[in-house]
Design an enzyme around this catalytic site. Structure first.
Site: not given
Length: 517
Positions: A231, A459, A487
């Protein structure tokens, strides 16, 4: 287990999407790619380590004093607070490591994202994310970036003040009165950040953290950086690659960001991502008519969900603990399962409890997990505060009220369910007590070793399109696609992803560009 999280950060009457900010490279996006075998040296036993950057010699060559901490080893590494003044104040970066079970090739440093998430916590509590193959061949090293958790943490609110903020139950509206409410609350918050955080507040930009990464690489005894970033951690990794192209080893960027986007574009992109995930969830829920709290078509169910959310604004949901679920907590609890689709049944249970029994216990538990609130009322870490500190240094400011009102309409269009709850985020950084340092721009690391980017088609927090964009920007990168929900992918998806990543780290075999799992 601890995972990378982009979360909806409830903050003083404004439920604002916790966006990842991206530090730029300087050249235009380029296309290309690499597959085959990486040729970079990754072993810790390399004959020599790269020379220290000029002026930073005192920080290179550190030998961490490892001490047992549970099943791991923990230490600290010193870095300069201000890279423009390396002879000034030093700060300590907390690290821990899960030692290799076999002959270690070196270390893999991991970052769980946020910004503001603790890598120390990830390695301490989420070791199951890392395969036995990876752990056999590498020491897995977690670290708390500067300003995060155990590394000179920023601090804004007390635990009691965080609880009070989460009880704000004012629904977002396109009115000057609501905007005044948000602006006043944010200014009170940022003033406390300045009062309680100290000097570190001005030095939490991602470029500084990327420079810390190189000192950590050296302290681990590695000639090249091997890195797994989730991320926001993909932003940190691509920034490192741009600054230290000659020191890049094997970098995996999972749940990738597009660093060319400004904050508004990121917010709208995430709004679309969550709306797509909500649609997928509702489709799944409606296949279980005896269990789903909604009925009819997906559009019917979406409308019923929105009515439910409006009802929470009118009357918070009680819980057995005596606390109430405000709209702030509802939104934070509601989005949490979209990071991990195995939690969808828990979301259905939470919504059923509210719809059928008027009880918010399960939804509140999801919200508390998202916020790091423990049963005793204490909050673990400082992710919300660190998130704001990093983003407000990394992004340009100056959003007008007129621009925020226009964005409100775009967000509602992008996400009828969540859009309005993501509005007015511009107030935060415009009130931040220290000046920004970064601007959005494409990543650039044309001479870096092969880099692996992973994108997940469903996602919600880092939409798949961002991974495609980063693939175009990083000339030596390849894109691996996980076709699923949730995610990020490594450690939570399937054997296709884990085998591709493990072979890359262990053998240097770069996955075929375009591999779908």
């Amino acid at each position: 287990m601890t995972k990378t999280r982009l979360k909806l950060a409830a903050l003083l009457g404004s439920v604002a999407l916790a966006l990842t900010a991206c530090v730029p490279g300087t050249s235009s996006p380029t296309q290309g790619g690499a597959s085959g075998t990486a040729t970079t040296t990754t072993q810790a036993a390399a004959s020599s380590l790269p020379a220290a950057p000029a002026g930073l010699e005192a920080y290179y060559g550190q030998k961490p004093e490892w001490a047992k901490c549970g099943n791991l080893e923990c230490a600290t590494v010193e870095v300069p607070m201000d890279y423009a003044n390396p002879g000034g104040k030093r700060i300590k970066i907390a690290v821990n490591r899960l030692k290799a079970t076999g002959d270690a090739q070196g270390s893999v440093l991991v970052n769980p994202g946020g910004p503001g998430a603790s890598g120390v916590d990830l390695v301490a509590t989420g070791s199951a994310m890392f395969s036995t193959t990876l752990n056999k061949n590498f020491n897995i090293v977690g670290f708390d970036p500067r300003g995060v958790s155990q590394s000179e943490p920023v601090k804004c609110l007390t635990d009691k003040e965080r609880d009070e903020a989460a009880q704000d139950n004012v629904g977002p509206e396109k009115t000057s009165e609501y905007m005044d409410h948000v602006e006043k609350s944010v200014k009170e918050y940022t003033a406390k950040c300045k009062e309680n955080s100290g000097e570190i507040l001005a030095f939490m930009d991602t470029q500084s953290s990327a420079r810390d990464l190189d000192i950590l690489r050296d302290a681990m005894g590695d000639a090249k950086l091997n890195y797994l970033g989730y991320s926001y951690g993909t932003k940190l990794g691509s920034t490192y690659a741009g600054l230290f192209q000659q020191n890049t080893g094997r970098l995996v960027l999972d749940g990738a960001m597009d660093p060319s986007l400004d904050e508004s574009a990121l917010t709208i992109g995430q709004a679309k991502g969550f709306e797509k995930a909500i649609t997928a969830y509702l489709q799944d829920c409606l296949k279980q008519p005896n269990n789903c709290p909604f009925d009819g078509t997906v559009d019917d169910a979406r409308e019923q969900l929105m009515v439910l959310m409006d009802s929470v604004v009118e009357a918070p949901v009680p819980t057995n603990s005596g606390r109430e679920v405000s709209i702030t907590q509802f939104v934070n609890g509601f989005i949490t399962p979209f990071y991990e689709d195995s939690l969808w049944p828990m979301l259905t249970m939470a919504l059923n409890d509210i719809v059928n029994d008027g009880n918010g216990d399960t939804l509140l538990a999801l919200a508390d997990a998202s916020a790091g609130r423990e049963d005793n009322g204490k909050y673990k870490g400082n992710q919300e505060d660190a998130f704001n500190a990093v983003n407000c240094l990394d992004y340009t400011r100056g959003t007008t009220r007129e621009e925020m009102l226009k964005e409100y309409d775009e967000l509602e269009k992008a996400s009828p369910v969540l859009g309005k709850y993501l509005a007015f985020g511009g107030f935060m950084c415009d009130s931040w007590p220290v000046a920004e340092k970064g601007t959005p721009a494409p990543a650039s690391a044309d001479n870096a070793a092969p880099i692996v980017i992973i994108g997940t088609t469903g996602d919600p927090a880092t939409p798949y399109e961002w991974a495609q964009a980063l693939r175009k920007q990083l000339k030596t990168s390849t894109l691996v696609t996980y076709e699923g929900q949730g995610h990020t992918a490594y450690g939570r998806s399937n054997s296709c992803i884990s085998e591709a990543v493990d072979k890359y780290f262990v053998e240097g075999t770069v996955p075929q560009d375009g591999l779908k799992c």
